[in-house]
Scaffold this active site. Structure first.
Site, PDB file in Angstrom:
ATOM      1  N   SER A 141       0.841  -1.196   0.000  1.00 43.87           N
ATOM      2  CA  SER A 141       0.000   0.000   0.000  1.00 43.87           C
ATOM      3  C   SER A 141       0.875   1.243   0.000  1.00 43.87           C
ATOM      4  O   SER A 141       1.968   1.252   0.582  1.00 43.87           O
ATOM      5  CB  SER A 141      -0.906   0.031   1.234  1.00 43.87           C
ATOM      6  OG  SER A 141      -1.572   1.279   1.348  1.00 43.87           O
ATOM      7  N   TYR A 155      -2.823  -0.285   9.925  1.00 38.46           N
ATOM      8  CA  TYR A 155      -2.751  -0.710   8.525  1.00 38.46           C
ATOM      9  C   TYR A 155      -1.378  -0.421   7.936  1.00 38.46           C
ATOM     10  O   TYR A 155      -0.782  -1.279   7.268  1.00 38.46           O
ATOM     11  CB  TYR A 155      -3.839  -0.005   7.720  1.00 38.46           C
ATOM     12  CG  TYR A 155      -3.910  -0.430   6.275  1.00 38.46           C
ATOM     13  CD1 TYR A 155      -4.368  -1.696   5.925  1.00 38.46           C
ATOM     14  CD2 TYR A 155      -3.530   0.439   5.255  1.00 38.46           C
ATOM     15  CE1 TYR A 155      -4.452  -2.086   4.595  1.00 38.46           C
ATOM     16  CE2 TYR A 155      -3.610   0.066   3.926  1.00 38.46           C
ATOM     17  CZ  TYR A 155      -4.067  -1.197   3.601  1.00 38.46           C
ATOM     18  OH  TYR A 155      -4.131  -1.586   2.289  1.00 38.46           O
TER      19      TYR A 155
END
Length: 246
Positions: A141, A155
């Site tokens: 990501s 995350y």
């Protein structure tokens, strides 16, 4: 010539979003494709049907990537159905965000189980069946390198861990001719983060190109890494983020 002709690919979380786009693109490149899904049986079936409609071969396997045995079973199903495994795409992930004080133990444990442990366990199971030319590709990501908003600590931590895994596995598997790479997508138009969502304009404005990616644009890089033209690329973290981290 199709880049993945005669290859077998396993895409975790392949029923929607980037995973579905990757599955479809690898099938277009000639691969037989197995997709895993946790709950979206109908959408996984749609991906399989779309591949078959184009003359390809595909299989959907239910698997919660937080369960180690489910990952092993998915690898076994790919090998049993198509006779081997050449390409692993670790795509399945959970996206839990919130202030540090609001994160529960269960949130932390599930995020680490799916986003960190599962890619390692899937690679462990998959490379047992891979020969020279095998590919392990993991989806990271953009927030691993830039967390522009509060609430992303869990995350971002889980996605940052994948860089170390990628480099270490590249060293370990390089002598066998297996490459290991990490792709960091930027904001991408999916159900989880739609390009017309409430915060989309602000998020798109953080990219150099000023827009979201289409899932197919991420899949194009995966297809390159899976093919013979990328045989000298390993241990790399590649940003496909529209300049989000520029």
């Amino acid at each position: 010539m199709k880049r993945c002709e005669g290859k077998v690919a396993l895409v975790t979380g392949g029923s929607r979003g980037i995973g579905a786009a990757v599955a479809l693109r690898l099938a277009e490149e000639g691969a037989d494709v197995v997709v895993t899904y946790e709950k979206g049986a109908e959408r996984a079936a749609e991906v399989v049907d779309a591949i078959k409609a184009r003359g390809g071969r595909a299989l959907a396997v239910q698997a919660d990537c937080a369960v180690p045995e489910a990952l092993t079973a998915a690898v076994d199903a790919a090998v049993a159905t198509f006779g081997g495994l050449d390409i692993l795409v670790n795509n399945a992930a959970v996206f839990l965000v919130g202030p540090l004080g609001d994160l529960g133990r269960a949130d932390i444990d599930r995020t680490l189980a799916v986003n960190v442990r599962a890619p390692l366990l899937a690679a462990q199971a998959a490379v047992r069946h891979m020969g020279h030319g095998g590919r392990v590709i993991t989806i990271g990501s953009n927030v691993a390198d830039r967390a522009p908003f509060p609430g992303l600590s869990l995350y971002a931590m889980s996605k940052t861990a994948l860089a170390g895994m990628t480099k270490a596995l590249a060293r370990e598997l390089g002598p066998r001719g297996i490459t290991v790479n990490l792709v960091h997508p930027g904001p991408t138009d999916t159900d989880a983060n739609p390009a017309d969502g409430p915060n989309a304009e602000a998020i798109a404005g953080l990219t150099a190109l000023g827009r979201y990616a289409e899932p197919a644009e991420i899949a194009a890089t995966i297809a390159h890494l899976a093919g013979p033209d990328a045989q000298y690329v390993t241990g790399a973290s590649i940003h496909v983020d529209g300049g989000f981290t520029a």
